[in-house]
Design a protein around this motif. Structure first.
Motif, PDB file in Angstrom:
ATOM      1  N   ASN A  94       0.824  -1.204   0.000  1.00  0.00           N
ATOM      2  CA  ASN A  94       0.000   0.000   0.000  1.00  0.00           C
ATOM      3  C   ASN A  94       0.864   1.262   0.000  1.00  0.00           C
ATOM      4  O   ASN A  94       1.911   1.305   0.646  1.00  0.00           O
ATOM      5  N   THR A  95       0.413   2.254  -0.736  1.00  0.00           N
ATOM      6  CA  THR A  95       1.074   3.556  -0.786  1.00  0.00           C
ATOM      7  C   THR A  95       0.022   4.646  -0.722  1.00  0.00           C
ATOM      8  O   THR A  95      -1.169   4.386  -0.898  1.00  0.00           O
ATOM      9  N   MET A  96       0.470   5.856  -0.470  1.00  0.00           N
ATOM     10  CA  MET A  96      -0.426   7.009  -0.577  1.00  0.00           C
ATOM     11  C   MET A  96       0.400   8.185  -1.078  1.00  0.00           C
ATOM     12  O   MET A  96       1.636   8.175  -0.983  1.00  0.00           O
ATOM     13  N   MET A  97      -0.264   9.157  -1.626  1.00  0.00           N
ATOM     14  CA  MET A  97       0.416  10.346  -2.123  1.00  0.00           C
ATOM     15  C   MET A  97       0.289  11.463  -1.100  1.00  0.00           C
ATOM     16  O   MET A  97      -0.775  11.675  -0.531  1.00  0.00           O
ATOM     17  N   ASP A  98       1.391  12.148  -0.876  1.00  0.00           N
ATOM     18  CA  ASP A  98       1.408  13.341  -0.037  1.00  0.00           C
ATOM     19  C   ASP A  98       1.915  14.461  -0.939  1.00  0.00           C
ATOM     20  O   ASP A  98       3.122  14.690  -1.041  1.00  0.00           O
TER      21      ASP A  98
ATOM     22  N   VAL B 150       5.484  10.130  -2.859  1.00  0.00           N
ATOM     23  CA  VAL B 150       4.902   8.811  -2.623  1.00  0.00           C
ATOM     24  C   VAL B 150       5.299   8.375  -1.219  1.00  0.00           C
ATOM     25  O   VAL B 150       6.475   8.426  -0.852  1.00  0.00           O
ATOM     26  N   VAL B 151       4.313   7.968  -0.431  1.00  0.00           N
ATOM     27  CA  VAL B 151       4.582   7.476   0.919  1.00  0.00           C
ATOM     28  C   VAL B 151       4.319   5.976   0.917  1.00  0.00           C
ATOM     29  O   VAL B 151       3.207   5.533   0.590  1.00  0.00           O
TER      30      VAL B 151
ATOM     31  N   LEU C  67       3.562   2.723   2.757  1.00  0.00           N
ATOM     32  CA  LEU C  67       2.948   2.410   4.042  1.00  0.00           C
ATOM     33  C   LEU C  67       3.400   1.065   4.607  1.00  0.00           C
ATOM     34  O   LEU C  67       3.086   0.740   5.752  1.00  0.00           O
TER      35      LEU C  67
ATOM     36  N   GLN D 173       2.375  -1.901   4.090  1.00  0.00           N
ATOM     37  CA  GLN D 173       1.238  -2.764   4.421  1.00  0.00           C
ATOM     38  C   GLN D 173       0.857  -3.563   3.183  1.00  0.00           C
ATOM     39  O   GLN D 173       0.696  -3.001   2.106  1.00  0.00           O
TER      40      GLN D 173
ATOM     41  N   THR E 279      -1.529  -3.014  -8.144  1.00  0.00           N
ATOM     42  CA  THR E 279      -1.189  -1.606  -8.291  1.00  0.00           C
ATOM     43  C   THR E 279      -1.458  -1.156  -9.716  1.00  0.00           C
ATOM     44  O   THR E 279      -1.341  -1.933 -10.659  1.00  0.00           O
TER      45      THR E 279
ATOM     46  N   HIS F 272       6.090   2.979  -9.169  1.00  0.00           N
ATOM     47  CA  HIS F 272       6.758   4.082  -8.470  1.00  0.00           C
ATOM     48  C   HIS F 272       8.264   4.051  -8.710  1.00  0.00           C
ATOM     49  O   HIS F 272       9.036   4.640  -7.957  1.00  0.00           O
TER      50      HIS F 272
END
Length: 149
Positions: free
Chosen positions: A51-55, A59-60, A62, A64, A70, A74
């Motif tokens: 799992n990732t998220m965008m800030d 790219v962050v 996670l 998890q 996907t 990245h």
């Protein structure tokens, strides 16, 4: 495509074992396996991803494992973070975009890449002229290896 073909053949082999299929954890960056549906639907097959998220533009990761696949690589972000020169990252994005669109990838327009292309073209021409049954192929390969050193 060799890597994709091999990966799919191995997974299909194990899926064909049905109740004798062992538990396998496999990781790949072959996004085309999913996009093009190269693997059959099976209750034995489950796709998961990190799992990732965008800030903003960042790219962050996670760390998890979650169900799903996907939709985005990245790799360029990781390459930039690792300190690869921007021109290399940009070229990789260009090549990826062209390949995904099914378009040819033009060589770089530098003197070095043109010289390398000419050198490799000459090697291919020389190889195609070999009589594989009567020529010393090993000597030919050693000659190429010595030229590259």
């Amino acid at each position: 495509m060799d890597g994709v073909s091999l990966f799919c053949a191995i997974i299909r082999y194990w899926l064909d074992q049905r109740e004798h299929c062992p538990m396998i954890l496999s990781s790949t960056h072959f996004h085309s396996v999913i996009r093009r549906g190269f693997l059959p639907t099976s209750p034995l097959l489950q796709f998961q991803m990190m799992n990732t998220m965008m800030d903003g533009e960042e790219v962050v990761f996670l760390h998890q494992l979650v169900d799903g696949v996907t939709s985005k690589s990245h790799a360029s972000h990781v390459a930039t973070t690792a300190g690869l020169p921007p021109e290399i990252v940009q070229r990789s994005l260009q090549v990826s975009s062209l390949l995904n669109a099914g378009k040819p990838v033009p060589p770089l327009n530098s003197k070095q890449s043109q010289e390398e292309y000419s050198r490799l073209s000459a090697v291919v021409d020389e190889f195609l002229e070999l009589d594989l049954e009567n020529s010393d192929v090993t000597a030919f390969i050693k000659q190429i290896a010595n030229t590259d050193s």
